[in-house]
Scaffold this motif. Structure first.
Motif, PDB file in Angstrom:
ATOM      1  N   LYS A 100       0.835  -1.197   0.000  1.00 41.41           N
ATOM      2  CA  LYS A 100       0.000   0.000   0.000  1.00 41.41           C
ATOM      3  C   LYS A 100       0.872   1.251   0.000  1.00 41.41           C
ATOM      4  N   LYS A 101       1.916   1.243   0.820  1.00 46.29           N
ATOM      5  CA  LYS A 101       2.822   2.395   0.879  1.00 46.29           C
ATOM      6  C   LYS A 101       3.570   2.572  -0.438  1.00 46.29           C
ATOM      7  N   LYS A 102       3.975   1.470  -1.066  1.00 44.68           N
ATOM      8  CA  LYS A 102       4.654   1.570  -2.358  1.00 44.68           C
ATOM      9  C   LYS A 102       3.723   2.159  -3.405  1.00 44.68           C
ATOM     10  N   ALA A 103       2.470   1.729  -3.394  1.00 41.94           N
ATOM     11  CA  ALA A 103       1.496   2.254  -4.357  1.00 41.94           C
ATOM     12  C   ALA A 103       1.299   3.752  -4.132  1.00 41.94           C
ATOM     13  N   GLN A 104       1.253   4.185  -2.877  1.00 42.21           N
ATOM     14  CA  GLN A 104       1.105   5.603  -2.574  1.00 42.21           C
ATOM     15  C   GLN A 104       2.335   6.387  -3.035  1.00 42.21           C
ATOM     16  N   GLU A 105       3.534   5.796  -2.833  1.00 48.60           N
ATOM     17  CA  GLU A 105       4.762   6.467  -3.267  1.00 48.60           C
ATOM     18  C   GLU A 105       4.765   6.639  -4.781  1.00 48.60           C
TER      19      GLU A 105
END
Length: 188
Positions: free
Chosen positions: A91-96
């Motif tokens: 999820k954090k990678k997708a947000q980044e």
């Protein structure tokens, strides 16, 4: 009076006993936190994962059902923690990526030379991947382009983990050799 077993507490939690949840939390908070922290390398994220695990346990959703005959309760909880950590990492990678894309919209448009170079490199990579045997192509696509772990690939393809690791390693070696021959890699 003996302490209730993990399974007894689990059954009480399924019947919405808050005291049982608190007892189980106190029993496993340090273990789950340290496990999540090792994966996340971030205190706040590890706490978020722990909270998610206990919410799933309370709601009885997203965690599956614990079956006593399949293994230890602690192992089951660690598996839920691992999965919650992976979900948060993704999820954090997708947000980044989303933020990077937004930021890049505000940058200058690349020149024709940069676009052509990027396209040429992508084309070279695609051609190099096409030279691989089908099973190695599949491993590379699943691993690098779909972001699956080697273990997930092994499960999805129903092959041993060692086979997946070997195919990925061999495919990367062949890609490196192919791109070196074509002058397609740089070590900058």
């Amino acid at each position: 009076m003996s302490k209730p077993t993990d399974y007894e507490l689990y059954e009480q939690i399924r019947n919405k006993d808050k005291t049982a949840l608190e007892t189980l939390y106190n029993r496993y908070e340090k273990l789950l936190y340290s496990f999540a922290h090792r994966m996340m390398k971030d205190q706040q994220a590890a706490e978020e994962v722990m909270q998610d695990v206990f919410i799933k346990l309370w709601r009885g959703k997203g965690a599956g059902q614990y079956v006593k005959e399949r293994g230890k309760f602690s192992s089951w909880l660690l598996t839920i923690t691992r999965n919650a950590s992976i979900d948060l990492i993704r999820k954090k990678k997708a947000q980044e990526v989303e933020w990077d894309q937004r930021d890049s919209m505000n940058e200058e448009m690349p020149g024709v030379e940069e676009v052509v170079t990027d396209k040429e490199e992508r084309d070279q990579l695609r051609k190099a991947i096409d030279t691989l045997p089908d099973e190695q192509q599949r491993m590379i696509c699943l691993f690098y382009f779909q972001g699956l772990s080697q273990r997930e690939i092994a499960e999805k393809c129903e092959i041993p983990l060692g086979t997946v690791k070997g195919r990925v390693r061999l495919a990367l070696k062949k890609l490196r050799e192919h791109l070196d021959e074509k002058g397609g890699t740089t070590d900058e």
